[in-house]
Design a protein around this motif. Structure first.
Motif, PDB file in Angstrom:
ATOM      1  N   GLN A 163       0.261   5.692 -28.538  1.00  0.00           N
ATOM      2  CA  GLN A 163      -0.763   4.686 -28.281  1.00  0.00           C
ATOM      3  C   GLN A 163      -0.246   3.598 -27.348  1.00  0.00           C
ATOM      4  N   ALA A 164       0.972   3.112 -27.612  1.00  0.00           N
ATOM      5  CA  ALA A 164       1.552   2.073 -26.758  1.00  0.00           C
ATOM      6  C   ALA A 164       1.763   2.593 -25.342  1.00  0.00           C
ATOM      7  N   THR A 165       2.190   3.852 -25.228  1.00  0.00           N
ATOM      8  CA  THR A 165       2.403   4.451 -23.911  1.00  0.00           C
ATOM      9  C   THR A 165       1.093   4.568 -23.148  1.00  0.00           C
ATOM     10  N   HIS A 166       0.063   5.062 -23.839  1.00  0.00           N
ATOM     11  CA  HIS A 166      -1.245   5.226 -23.204  1.00  0.00           C
ATOM     12  C   HIS A 166      -1.813   3.883 -22.770  1.00  0.00           C
ATOM     13  N   THR A 167      -1.714   2.872 -23.634  1.00  0.00           N
ATOM     14  CA  THR A 167      -2.241   1.546 -23.315  1.00  0.00           C
ATOM     15  C   THR A 167      -1.532   0.955 -22.110  1.00  0.00           C
ATOM     16  N   PHE A 168      -0.223   1.137 -22.061  1.00  0.00           N
ATOM     17  CA  PHE A 168       0.556   0.574 -20.955  1.00  0.00           C
ATOM     18  C   PHE A 168       0.112   1.149 -19.610  1.00  0.00           C
ATOM     19  N   PHE A 169      -0.117   2.440 -19.553  1.00  0.00           N
ATOM     20  CA  PHE A 169      -0.440   3.090 -18.289  1.00  0.00           C
ATOM     21  C   PHE A 169      -1.936   3.094 -17.964  1.00  0.00           C
ATOM     22  N   ASN A 170      -2.753   2.584 -18.859  1.00  0.00           N
ATOM     23  CA  ASN A 170      -4.195   2.664 -18.635  1.00  0.00           C
ATOM     24  C   ASN A 170      -4.876   1.309 -18.750  1.00  0.00           C
ATOM     25  N   SER A 171      -4.269   0.299 -18.133  1.00  0.00           N
ATOM     26  CA  SER A 171      -4.886  -1.025 -18.097  1.00  0.00           C
ATOM     27  C   SER A 171      -6.172  -0.972 -17.281  1.00  0.00           C
ATOM     28  N   PRO A 172      -7.210  -1.693 -17.726  1.00  0.00           N
ATOM     29  CA  PRO A 172      -8.461  -1.725 -16.964  1.00  0.00           C
ATOM     30  C   PRO A 172      -8.247  -2.408 -15.612  1.00  0.00           C
ATOM     31  N   ALA A 173      -8.248  -1.631 -14.550  1.00  0.00           N
ATOM     32  CA  ALA A 173      -8.023  -2.176 -13.211  1.00  0.00           C
ATOM     33  C   ALA A 173      -8.643  -1.243 -12.185  1.00  0.00           C
ATOM     34  N   SER A 174      -9.353  -1.815 -11.239  1.00  0.00           N
ATOM     35  CA  SER A 174      -9.967  -1.018 -10.181  1.00  0.00           C
ATOM     36  C   SER A 174      -8.921  -0.645  -9.134  1.00  0.00           C
ATOM     37  N   ALA A 175      -9.250   0.337  -8.312  1.00  0.00           N
ATOM     38  CA  ALA A 175      -8.363   0.701  -7.206  1.00  0.00           C
ATOM     39  C   ALA A 175      -8.172  -0.497  -6.280  1.00  0.00           C
ATOM     40  N   TRP A 176      -9.212  -1.302  -6.114  1.00  0.00           N
ATOM     41  CA  TRP A 176      -9.164  -2.524  -5.300  1.00  0.00           C
ATOM     42  C   TRP A 176      -8.070  -3.460  -5.804  1.00  0.00           C
ATOM     43  N   ALA A 177      -8.057  -3.710  -7.110  1.00  0.00           N
ATOM     44  CA  ALA A 177      -7.073  -4.629  -7.695  1.00  0.00           C
ATOM     45  C   ALA A 177      -5.671  -4.022  -7.665  1.00  0.00           C
ATOM     46  N   LYS A 178      -5.564  -2.739  -7.977  1.00  0.00           N
ATOM     47  CA  LYS A 178      -4.248  -2.094  -7.977  1.00  0.00           C
ATOM     48  C   LYS A 178      -3.592  -2.176  -6.613  1.00  0.00           C
ATOM     49  N   ALA A 179      -4.371  -1.959  -5.556  1.00  0.00           N
ATOM     50  CA  ALA A 179      -3.829  -2.007  -4.198  1.00  0.00           C
ATOM     51  C   ALA A 179      -3.317  -3.403  -3.868  1.00  0.00           C
ATOM     52  N   ARG A 180      -4.048  -4.418  -4.303  1.00  0.00           N
ATOM     53  CA  ARG A 180      -3.640  -5.792  -4.012  1.00  0.00           C
ATOM     54  C   ARG A 180      -2.446  -6.223  -4.850  1.00  0.00           C
ATOM     55  N   HIS A 181      -2.346  -5.737  -6.060  1.00  0.00           N
ATOM     56  CA  HIS A 181      -1.166  -6.013  -6.881  1.00  0.00           C
ATOM     57  C   HIS A 181       0.063  -5.338  -6.264  1.00  0.00           C
ATOM     58  N   PHE A 182      -0.099  -4.100  -5.828  1.00  0.00           N
ATOM     59  CA  PHE A 182       1.008  -3.380  -5.215  1.00  0.00           C
ATOM     60  C   PHE A 182       1.510  -4.133  -3.984  1.00  0.00           C
ATOM     61  N   LYS A 183       0.590  -4.598  -3.155  1.00  0.00           N
ATOM     62  CA  LYS A 183       0.947  -5.330  -1.940  1.00  0.00           C
ATOM     63  C   LYS A 183       1.654  -6.642  -2.299  1.00  0.00           C
ATOM     64  N   ALA A 184       1.125  -7.368  -3.279  1.00  0.00           N
ATOM     65  CA  ALA A 184       1.729  -8.643  -3.683  1.00  0.00           C
ATOM     66  C   ALA A 184       3.154  -8.435  -4.175  1.00  0.00           C
ATOM     67  N   SER A 185       3.341  -7.400  -4.963  1.00  0.00           N
ATOM     68  CA  SER A 185       4.669  -7.134  -5.510  1.00  0.00           C
ATOM     69  C   SER A 185       5.641  -6.717  -4.423  1.00  0.00           C
ATOM     70  N   ARG A 186       5.206  -5.852  -3.513  1.00  0.00           N
ATOM     71  CA  ARG A 186       6.087  -5.359  -2.455  1.00  0.00           C
ATOM     72  C   ARG A 186       6.452  -6.453  -1.458  1.00  0.00           C
ATOM     73  N   GLU A 187       5.576  -7.450  -1.278  1.00  0.00           N
ATOM     74  CA  GLU A 187       5.830  -8.511  -0.304  1.00  0.00           C
ATOM     75  C   GLU A 187       6.576  -9.696  -0.912  1.00  0.00           C
ATOM     76  N   HIS A 188       6.863  -9.633  -2.185  1.00  0.00           N
ATOM     77  CA  HIS A 188       7.588 -10.724  -2.838  1.00  0.00           C
ATOM     78  C   HIS A 188       8.957 -10.916  -2.184  1.00  0.00           C
ATOM     79  N   ASP A 189       9.315 -12.168  -1.926  1.00  0.00           N
ATOM     80  CA  ASP A 189      10.643 -12.482  -1.390  1.00  0.00           C
ATOM     81  C   ASP A 189      11.000 -13.907  -1.798  1.00  0.00           C
ATOM     82  N   ALA A 190      11.821 -14.011  -2.842  1.00  0.00           N
ATOM     83  CA  ALA A 190      12.224 -15.326  -3.344  1.00  0.00           C
ATOM     84  C   ALA A 190      13.715 -15.563  -3.201  1.00  0.00           C
TER      85      ALA A 190
END
Length: 259
Positions: A163-190
């Motif tokens: 259940q924990a595994t399934h919940t972790f990998f199946n968060s409610p998120a559209s392809a639109w949001a996933k793409a923007r999260h991926f971009k935000a994470s990849r462009e991080h530079d601190a």
């Protein structure tokens, strides 16, 4: 369920459980607050655990597509803390959540009592072995749970915690949001700003993390003054879940730094 309002008016869903000193859990890329699963429950034995859905994820609003950056997400985290009536919190970020935690400690140091960074990075460092190999990156982009699971969790833990595994990998998120999260994470530079972090910092990193290879943790340790690095043997990218012993390590670290 509660809602905080970000600076741009975006609604951010958040919840709280447990009592004691506040601990803010910041989830990874395109992962809802529910993805913390059993870890949140374990932490709530000792702390008031506050979790939230990132913008575009779960029950939170989308906001402006052009504003998706890890630094903006840190401002969202401050809005959640303010809505929860919290002036000072222990901050625990996993993966992209760790990137967000870095900005929170840099831009709002008055909010961060201790900082825990799990399976994360300060950004791209070409030539230092910090980037995932092509197979791991392709699996991440695919979103295929069967391909991702072995990169995150040990087989036995995943088998015993479906259940924990399934919940972790199946968060409610559209392809639109996933793409923007991926971009935000990849462009991080601190990297250039990590030296300003004052909060006592614990870095947890799996020795077998293919998505954020161990050299990321070594670099973080060099850049954040006084930080403590704990290498977790045989752990992958999801050590915050499948290595529950880290909960006690975090508690010991916080207790030690609070004296």
């Amino acid at each position: 369920m509660n809602f905080a309002e970000a600076a741009d008016g975006t609604e951010l869903a958040w919840t709280s459980q447990g009592e004691g000193e506040p601990m803010l859990l910041i989830a990874g890329q395109a992962t809802a607050m529910d993805g913390w699963g059993p870890t949140a429950a374990l932490q709530s034995r000792y702390y008031r655990v506050i979790r939230f859905d990132h913008r575009g994820i779960g029950r939170s609003g989308k906001g402006d597509a052009e504003r998706y950056t890890t630094r903006l997400f840190a401002q969202d985290a401050v809005a959640v803390l303010d809505a929860a009536g919290v002036d000072l919190a222990h901050v625990y970020g996993h993966s992209m959540g760790g990137r967000i935690g870095q900005w929170l400690a840099i831009d709002a140091p008055q909010k961060v009592r201790t900082l825990i960074l799990a399976a994360t990075s300060g950004g791209k460092r070409p030539g230092l072995g910090t980037q995932p190999d092509s197979a791991a990156l392709e699996a991440l982009v695919s979103g295929d749970m069967a391909r991702l699971e072995p990169l995150f969790f040990g087989a036995e833990w995943a088998r015993n915690n479906p259940q924990a595994t399934h919940t972790f990998f199946n968060s409610p998120a559209s392809a639109w949001a996933k793409a923007r999260h991926f971009k935000a994470s990849r462009e991080h530079d601190a990297w250039n700003d990590l030296g300003s972090i004052q909060a006592p910092t614990l870095i947890l990193h799996g020795t077998e993390d293919a998505l954020a290879p161990l050299p990321n943790a070594l670099q973080l340790r060099e850049h954040i003054r006084g930080s403590v690095l704990v290498r977790v043997p045989r752990a992958g990218h999801g050590l915050h879940l499948d290595h529950p012993e880290t909960v006690e390590w975090i508690r010991q670290f916080i207790d030690r730094k609070s004296r």
